[in-house]
Design an enzyme around this catalytic site. Structure first.
Site, PDB file in Angstrom:
ATOM      1  N   ASP A  26      -3.104 -33.848 -37.687  1.00 15.04           N
ATOM      2  CA  ASP A  26      -4.612 -34.453 -38.464  1.00 15.04           C
ATOM      3  C   ASP A  26      -3.491 -35.850 -38.522  1.00 15.04           C
ATOM      4  O   ASP A  26      -4.221 -36.792 -39.547  1.00 15.04           O
ATOM      5  CB  ASP A  26      -4.688 -33.871 -40.051  1.00 15.04           C
ATOM      6  CG  ASP A  26      -5.796 -34.119 -40.621  1.00 15.04           C
ATOM      7  OD1 ASP A  26      -6.653 -34.651 -39.542  1.00 15.04           O
ATOM      8  OD2 ASP A  26      -5.685 -33.641 -41.658  1.00 15.04           O
TER       9      ASP A  26
ATOM     10  N   HIS B 162      -4.638 -44.734 -41.589  1.00 18.28           N
ATOM     11  CA  HIS B 162      -5.130 -46.311 -41.770  1.00 18.28           C
ATOM     12  C   HIS B 162      -3.755 -47.276 -42.573  1.00 18.28           C
ATOM     13  O   HIS B 162      -3.020 -47.297 -42.167  1.00 18.28           O
ATOM     14  CB  HIS B 162      -5.285 -45.823 -43.876  1.00 18.28           C
ATOM     15  CG  HIS B 162      -6.131 -44.734 -43.552  1.00 18.28           C
ATOM     16  ND1 HIS B 162      -7.619 -44.739 -43.406  1.00 18.28           N
ATOM     17  CD2 HIS B 162      -6.425 -43.184 -44.038  1.00 18.28           C
ATOM     18  CE1 HIS B 162      -8.160 -43.639 -42.878  1.00 18.28           C
ATOM     19  NE2 HIS B 162      -7.164 -42.152 -43.812  1.00 18.28           N
TER      20      HIS B 162
ATOM     21  N   HIS C 213     -13.408 -27.722 -41.486  1.00 14.85           N
ATOM     22  CA  HIS C 213     -12.333 -28.821 -42.596  1.00 14.85           C
ATOM     23  C   HIS C 213     -13.035 -28.162 -43.879  1.00 14.85           C
ATOM     24  O   HIS C 213     -13.618 -27.843 -43.940  1.00 14.85           O
ATOM     25  CB  HIS C 213     -12.970 -30.214 -42.986  1.00 14.85           C
ATOM     26  CG  HIS C 213     -11.923 -30.705 -44.268  1.00 14.85           C
ATOM     27  ND1 HIS C 213     -11.565 -32.086 -43.471  1.00 14.85           N
ATOM     28  CD2 HIS C 213     -12.138 -30.263 -44.757  1.00 14.85           C
ATOM     29  CE1 HIS C 213     -10.728 -32.162 -44.978  1.00 14.85           C
ATOM     30  NE2 HIS C 213     -11.257 -31.873 -45.998  1.00 14.85           N
TER      31      HIS C 213
ATOM     32  N   ASN D 149     -15.503 -38.026 -36.803  1.00 12.88           N
ATOM     33  CA  ASN D 149     -15.523 -38.827 -37.422  1.00 12.88           C
ATOM     34  C   ASN D 149     -15.579 -40.344 -37.154  1.00 12.88           C
ATOM     35  O   ASN D 149     -14.485 -40.949 -38.158  1.00 12.88           O
ATOM     36  CB  ASN D 149     -15.102 -38.046 -39.014  1.00 12.88           C
ATOM     37  CG  ASN D 149     -14.000 -38.245 -39.490  1.00 12.88           C
ATOM     38  OD1 ASN D 149     -13.384 -38.159 -37.964  1.00 12.88           O
ATOM     39  ND2 ASN D 149     -13.026 -38.287 -40.199  1.00 12.88           N
TER      40      ASN D 149
END
Length: 452
Positions: free
Chosen positions: A316, A320, A184, A100
């Site tokens: 994971d 950010h 997921h 992604n």
């Protein structure tokens, strides 16, 4: 000419044993392993660099089967160079990165572009998942199981065009995928219903501690049970990512984590370290999808890890910026950085008696190598790639801004004291991390997989 190294007198933690021994690294490979720490290595010659491992632990390099390094397209948060360095500083020598990014990795051409970037930028070894969408099954089936870690399916909301919610598409992926399918699992309809209820009550200012009620245990279980049902129907090689509830572990068997196990599962460090009681202190810094839930869920996940129902510990890792993380609930992205601190966090849990060091190595090094079929990595064995980590188990340090290597510059573990320190990390025989210093002169390698 590649350097040779001789690590002597360390405690090797490998394949369920802890023993004093020595390891010779030559030509990027583990050339010799002995459990006699005084064994003569006279034949190695004078060109060998000696590393005294006395008082230290030597383990295989960690293989992290789920990271988001944000490259390409989101590189203001992270990139393959910065995050692979952070990984190596934390003893992670190999990673499997998620699709992604921008653009989403939904074609074989885009997938190979990421491999080319990593061959130039990544200090650690690498593999990349092929992404799934509602309309790219023709690309998915072209995936080479020998050179790609797996297919990633978001059975819940995600970035870009990657929510797979059409029944016929899911069935097609589970039926026809040529390799492991990693999922997921959160049910989108349940999340939307919960979100609408919370919006009615709080408007846009939803408190972050309600995140586990929006991304609820029901949403997780509904989706995970569907994945298991499809896998059983089509005999799919299924790997369920980041379990977060006690309910979901009931779907799993405690069969040994080897290549024959058809349904395997992962737990992430944050779901073992934090609980919903930490939202008051850390707020959106621990906002992940799936959400961190109760202490009872955390305890059940650890128990399932110990008894074999959960096979792998990963991160994971999903950075950010801190500015993004300070936004209000709906504008604040989920995820956080962890890859530099995953191994030391698990060893801290070991120090507190929750899990043995041997089991940490099993779940972070051996099991990922076995269940993904990684070629000659994940073990301290002669003839294997020299991905090795030397650890001082009694050298306390505090996580602070100045010792964080993530591009985003922060960690949800800031202020934590860890008693284990990563002193040396070898990636394919290259000493990439040496007592706080990086050697960026040689990139890592593409992971290969032994699969029929």
């Amino acid at each position: 000419m590649e350097k040779k190294y001789l690590i002597t007198g360390a405690t090797l933690i490998n394949e369920g044993r802890s023993f004093k021994g020595s390891v010779l690294i030559a030509g990027g490979m583990i050339s010799r392993v002995t459990d006699d720490e005084d064994a003569a290595f006279s034949e190695v010659g004078k060109d060998v660099q000696l590393i005294d491992g006395s008082g230290k632990w030597l383990i295989p390099g960690v293989i992290d089967d789920q990271v988001h390094f944000r490259d390409p397209g989101l590189t203001h948060k992270a990139d393959l160079y910065t995050e692979s360095r952070a990984a190596v500083a934390g003893g992670v020598t190999s990673y499997m990165e998620m699709p992604n990014t921008v653009p989403n990795t939904l074609t074989q051409e885009l997938l190979e572009q990421k491999y080319r970037m990593a061959s130039e930028k990544s200090l650690a070894n690498y593999s990349f998942y092929m992404g799934a969408s509602n309309d790219n099954l023709a690309e998915i089936v072209k995936t080479d199981p020998r050179t790609v870690c797996g297919i990633k399916v978001f059975m819940g909301a995600s970035t870009g065009n990657m929510l797979v919610d059409k029944t016929e598409t899911l069935e097609g992926i589970f039926r026809d995928a040529p390799t492991l399918v990693a999922v997921h699992c959160e049910d989108e309809a349940t999340i939307r219903k919960n979100t609408a209820l919370m919006r009615e009550k709080y408007g846009e200012e939803i408190p972050v501690d309600l995140h586990p009620l929006i991304r609820s245990r029901e949403a997780c279980y509904k989706s995970s049970s569907l994945a298991v049902e499809l896998a059983l129907r089509y005999n799919t090689r299924l790997h369920i990512l980041h379990l977060s509830t006690a309910d979901e572990v009931q779907l799993l068997s405690d069969a040994p984590a080897d290549a024959s196990k058809r349904i395997t599962a992962e737990v992430c460090v944050h779901h073992l370290w934090f609980s919903d009681q930490d939202y008051d202190r850390l707020g959106a810094r621990i906002k992940w999808n799936p959400a961190i839930k109760t202490t009872a869920d955390r305890d059940a996940l650890m128990q399932a890890l110990l008894d074999g129902r959960i096979d792998v510990v990963a991160t994971d890792h999903a950075p950010h910026t801190i500015e993004e993380k300070t936004n209000t609930y709906f504008s604040c992205p989920s995820g956080g950085p962890l890859v530099q601190h995953s191994l030391v966090a698990m060893l801290e849990m070991s120090r507190h008696g929750k899990i043995s060091p041997e089991m940490v190595v099993e779940k972070m090094c051996h099991a990922p190598a076995r269940i993904f079929g990684v070629d000659r990595r994940g073990f301290i064995r002669e003839g294997y790639h020299a991905d090795l980590v030397l650890i001082d188990p009694d050298d306390p340090w505090e996580v602070k801004t100045e010792n964080i290597h993530y591009k985003c510059g922060w960690s949800p573990l800031e202020g934590a004291i860890f008693h284990s320190r990563i002193t040396h990390t070898f990636v394919g025989g290259h000493l990439a991390w040496d007592n706080g210093s990086f050697d960026n002169s040689r990139p890592g390698s593409r992971l290969l997989f032994n699969r029929s």
